[in-house]
Design an enzyme around this catalytic site. Structure first.
Site, PDB file in Angstrom:
ATOM      1  CG  ASN A  12      -1.764   1.213   1.360  1.00  0.00           C
ATOM      2  OD1 ASN A  12      -1.806   2.032   0.438  1.00  0.00           O
ATOM      3  ND2 ASN A  12      -2.443   1.354   2.483  1.00  0.00           N
ATOM      4  CD  GLU A  29      -2.906   5.433   6.766  1.00  0.00           C
ATOM      5  OE1 GLU A  29      -2.855   5.470   5.517  1.00  0.00           O
ATOM      6  OE2 GLU A  29      -2.017   4.904   7.465  1.00  0.00           O
TER       7      GLU A  29
HETATM    8  P1  13P Z   1       3.133   0.311   7.636  1.00  0.00           P
HETATM    9  O1  13P Z   1       3.606  -0.984   7.033  1.00  0.00           O
HETATM   10  O2  13P Z   1       3.888   1.508   7.125  1.00  0.00           O
HETATM   11  O3  13P Z   1       3.041   0.237   9.119  1.00  0.00           O
HETATM   12  O4  13P Z   1       1.637   0.528   7.097  1.00  0.00           O
HETATM   13  C1  13P Z   1       0.731  -0.486   7.257  1.00  0.00           C
HETATM   14  C2  13P Z   1      -0.477  -0.134   6.474  1.00  0.00           C
HETATM   15  O5  13P Z   1      -1.241   0.742   6.851  1.00  0.00           O
HETATM   16  C3  13P Z   1      -0.700  -0.848   5.211  1.00  0.00           C
HETATM   17  O6  13P Z   1      -1.953  -0.578   4.716  1.00  0.00           O
END
Ligand code: 13P
Length: 251
Positions: A9, A98
């Site tokens: 992502n 998010e």
């Molecule tokens: P991180 O791997 O940067 O912690 O992000 C996880 C995430 O939100 C993937 O969608």
């Protein structure tokens, strides 16, 4: 069928040219090989068509990070599921924390997006997970159950069978803190047990459930060795081709 999936992502990172470079690097690192997992990269909307074209014929598949909750029309700034599909993308990440937190996505919005994703032949990667305060109160199981009850557990079994789930504890996203292997396995086993209660054991056994939240090349082998962890949804570590390839190689 239950598949192992490593999905990146990219979030709101990389301009178009940088994104093409990153996708191309990953394609070259894979070098025509078939990894032991499905490989998906979730790019910003504007990259989708170019990246989908670039990875055509390779093991890499492409995901959008969101789609609109309306079919089409006067919704300035939105991108529909049909538009996503027309780029060559096959997946769509829905319900990321998010999106829920910063853009006010509710279960009702997500249900509309899920329906449009299925109607347009996209595979949703449906995200769930609790914030820190809920984990500290040891209320994470009820919290996640409610997220599922309000959305994907209201789907028909036929639609449910097509999606993948990503559990992302919000307190472990982009923080460098990972849920311990035990915490991750415990929650994914719990989610699988809820699926079994709702849709039956066979569907539960065939659902891919991913862990997300500071998953990286170092912790991936231990996480992926757990019986209920079928892969990862990777943020920061998906922005470097070598790191992402190392996570793919953890399978
Ligand atoms: P991180 O791997 O940067 O912690 O992000 C996880 C995430 O939100 C993937 O969608």
């Amino acid at each position: 069928m239950r598949k192992n999936i490593v999905a990146g992502n990219w979030k709101m990172n990389k301009n178009l040219q940088e994104g093409i470079v990153l996708a191309n690097e990953l394609k070259e690192l894979l070098n025509g090989a078939t990894p032991n997992c499905e490989v998906v990269i979730g790019t910003p909307f504007i990259h989708l068509a170019a990246v989908a074209e670039l990875v055509k014929g390779s093991a890499i598949k492409v995901a959008a990070q969101n789609c609109g909750d309306k079919e089409s029309g006067a919704y300035t700034g939105e991108v529909s599921a049909a538009m996503v599909k027309s780029t060559g993308a096959e997946f769509v990440i829905l319900g990321h924390s998010e999106r829920r937190e910063y853009y006010g996505e509710t279960s009702a919005t997500l249900n509309a997006k899920l329906a449009l994703a299925f109607a347009n032949g996209l595979t949703p990667i449906y995200c769930c997970g609790e914030p820190l305060a809920i984990r500290e109160a040891n209320a994470q199981n009820d919290f996640v159950k409610r997220q599922l009850d309000e959305t994907i557990f209201a789907l028909s079994a036929d639609d449910f069978k097509k999606l993948a789930i990503a559990y992302e504890p919000i307190w472990a996203i982009g923080t460098g803190v990972t849920a311990s292997t035990e915490q991750a396995q415990e929650m994914l086993a719990y989610i699988r047990s809820l699926i079994a209660d709702k849709f039956g054991k066979e569907i539960a056994e065939n659902t891919s459930i991913l862990y997300g939240g500071s998953c990286n090349a170092k912790n991936a082998p231990e996480l992926f060795a757990q019986p209920d962890i079928d892969g990862g949804l990777i943020g920061g570590a998906s922005l470097k081709s070598a790191d992402f390839k190392a996570i793919i190689d953890a399978f």
